[in-house]
Design a protein around this motif. Sequence first.
Motif, PDB file in Angstrom:
ATOM      1  N   ALA A  94      69.682  36.985  74.532  1.00 15.85           N
ATOM      2  CA  ALA A  94      69.853  38.354  75.028  1.00 15.85           C
ATOM      3  C   ALA A  94      69.700  39.364  73.887  1.00 15.85           C
ATOM      4  CB  ALA A  94      71.229  38.495  75.668  1.00 15.85           C
ATOM      5  N   VAL A  95      70.014  38.939  72.664  1.00 10.17           N
ATOM      6  CA  VAL A  95      69.906  39.842  71.509  1.00 10.17           C
ATOM      7  C   VAL A  95      68.487  39.832  70.945  1.00 10.17           C
ATOM      8  CG1 VAL A  95      70.706  40.222  69.129  1.00 10.17           C
ATOM      9  CG2 VAL A  95      72.345  39.605  70.910  1.00 10.17           C
ATOM     10  N   VAL A  96      67.921  38.637  70.824  1.00  6.12           N
ATOM     11  CA  VAL A  96      66.660  38.472  70.090  1.00  6.12           C
ATOM     12  C   VAL A  96      65.442  38.444  71.006  1.00  6.12           C
ATOM     13  CG1 VAL A  96      65.465  36.956  68.438  1.00  6.12           C
ATOM     14  CG2 VAL A  96      67.936  37.069  68.421  1.00  6.12           C
ATOM     15  N   GLY A  97      65.636  38.008  72.263  1.00  8.39           N
ATOM     16  CA  GLY A  97      64.488  37.787  73.146  1.00  8.39           C
ATOM     17  C   GLY A  97      63.882  36.424  72.856  1.00  8.39           C
ATOM     18  N   ASP A  98      62.652  36.212  73.310  1.00  2.31           N
ATOM     19  CA  ASP A  98      62.010  34.905  73.071  1.00  2.31           C
ATOM     20  C   ASP A  98      61.705  34.755  71.592  1.00  2.31           C
ATOM     21  OD1 ASP A  98      62.130  34.258  75.687  1.00  2.31           O
ATOM     22  OD2 ASP A  98      60.158  35.118  76.165  1.00  2.31           O
ATOM     23  N   GLU A  99      61.882  33.553  71.076  1.00  2.32           N
ATOM     24  CA  GLU A  99      61.559  33.326  69.668  1.00  2.32           C
ATOM     25  C   GLU A  99      60.996  31.933  69.475  1.00  2.32           C
ATOM     26  OE1 GLU A  99      65.001  33.406  67.065  1.00  2.32           O
ATOM     27  OE2 GLU A  99      66.296  32.723  68.668  1.00  2.32           O
ATOM     28  N   LEU A 100      60.484  31.697  68.281  1.00  5.85           N
ATOM     29  CA  LEU A 100      59.918  30.390  67.968  1.00  5.85           C
ATOM     30  C   LEU A 100      61.025  29.340  67.968  1.00  5.85           C
ATOM     31  CD1 LEU A 100      57.631  31.426  64.967  1.00  5.85           C
ATOM     32  CD2 LEU A 100      56.887  30.716  67.256  1.00  5.85           C
ATOM     33  N   PRO A 101      60.680  28.060  68.193  1.00  5.26           N
ATOM     34  CA  PRO A 101      61.711  27.023  68.099  1.00  5.26           C
ATOM     35  C   PRO A 101      62.246  26.938  66.673  1.00  5.26           C
ATOM     36  CG  PRO A 101      59.531  26.055  68.496  1.00  5.26           C
ATOM     37  CD  PRO A 101      59.361  27.532  68.528  1.00  5.26           C
ATOM     38  N   PRO A 159      65.635  34.264  59.370  1.00  7.28           N
ATOM     39  CA  PRO A 159      66.506  35.399  59.708  1.00  7.28           C
ATOM     40  C   PRO A 159      65.907  36.277  60.806  1.00  7.28           C
ATOM     41  CG  PRO A 159      66.402  35.105  57.340  1.00  7.28           C
ATOM     42  CD  PRO A 159      65.415  34.132  57.931  1.00  7.28           C
ATOM     43  N   ILE A 160      66.776  36.749  61.700  1.00  6.50           N
ATOM     44  CA  ILE A 160      66.318  37.614  62.796  1.00  6.50           C
ATOM     45  C   ILE A 160      66.548  39.079  62.429  1.00  6.50           C
ATOM     46  CG2 ILE A 160      66.465  36.055  64.745  1.00  6.50           C
ATOM     47  CD1 ILE A 160      69.364  36.860  65.139  1.00  6.50           C
TER      48      ILE A 160
END
Length: 368
Positions: free
Chosen positions: A137-144, A248-249
């Motif tokens: 919910a914070v980052v959205g879709d991301e790489l594995p 890091p995000i």
Amino acid sequence: MNIEIIGGGIGGLTLAATLERVGLEYSLFEQSPNLRTTGFAITIHSNALHALRSIGLEEAIRNKGNAISCLRIATPRGRVLSEMHSDMIALHRADLQATLASAVPATRLHFDARIVESEKMTWIAAAEGVHSLFRQAVVGDELPPRSAGYTAWRGMSSPGAIEIPVSMQTTAVEFWGTGMRFGIVPLLNRQVYWFAVLQEDVASQACATDSKSFLSTQFSDWQSPILDLIDTTSDDTILKTPIYDRLPIKSWYRERILLLGDAAHPMTPNLGQGGCQAIEDAVVLGYLFGACRDGRLTESSLGSCYESLRKPRVDRIVKQSYRVGMLGNLNNPLLTRIRNLAMILTPETLHQRSMRELLTFTEPFVCY
Ligand SMILES: Cc1cc2nc3c(=O)[nH]c(=O)nc-3n(C[C@H](O)[C@H](O)[C@H](O)COP(=O)(O)OP(=O)(O)OC[C@H]3O[C@@H](n4cnc5c(N)ncnc54)[C@H](O)[C@@H]3O)c2cc1C
């Protein structure tokens, strides 16, 4: 303020203990039927001990564990490559979590409670670990997650199975070879926590049910008591974990959702800092909630203040931990020799200095 903590691991429990000290209302939700631990033992470094001091729990944790005053890195045959003074506690994970939980009234803890969404006006402290749903919910879709390229096995000898000489009972040793490592950490009650690390291509040859004979073969000519440690640990108490982290995000919060611990920053275990940083996150966040209650911080600045106090430091540690893993698991014999020589030639004061910032916890501007 309505605060919900999701996850009863190291981060969630430390936040609960901090909010208790600050005197705020909150609830903690844990999906398991009781406090869950994975991995037998853990080392808590001076930075996290300092954070625990600020919520009155340092002594309790020190009393539960073995004080390690020396960190040594050596070759597989025991030649010392580097050594530095440390102030670290090695203890059972269950004891760490039970001690944190002892600072929290049972009525605050809700087990068998898996939370996947939040109410609009509720502050969510998402401490649900590396598979965090709130992170999305914070980052959205991301790489594995990023594979570190190696796998760790962790085990713990039963009391008295291996006798560590008195002179070594306060020393944690990591043996670094070529593409493989072995660590020995003495615990209280004549127990020893150990870990073995092997490159992914080698690790993938291990049979799932017979780690012992696989590891014994891999480490057959390494320094005593490595083989004895593997031999005296039963197969069902050896845990195999592929190692990975996440880059890091951009941000650790969105509206009223705040990430902490592995939910915010899963890191490789090479510096023994994943749990320590979860503790630091939790203490800082708990104090900032207190500052909001006292009117010293607005709720609208809580997320950005938390992030600016914590994220730059943790981002550096995630990267440093990854680099240390690369160095420790160098897979080329020539590079390994160069690494070893460089380590021998580096004075202890330099090793110590490179760790100083990492091992220093800066208390937030508000304390309770
Ligand atoms: C091999 C290895 C060795 C390590 N050694 C060390 C070390 O020596 N020192 C150190 O500091 N760190 C170490 N770490 C890292 C450390 O284990 C983690 O960083 C730490 O456990 C993270 O704590 P956490 O509270 O963020 O997450 P977790 O410990 O993963 O806790 C998350 C909790 O949330 C619960 N949960 C998940 N989803 C939900 C949901 N939807 N609703 C409710 N509950 C939920 C889970 O059941 C769990 O109890 C090591 C890691 C590894 C892999």
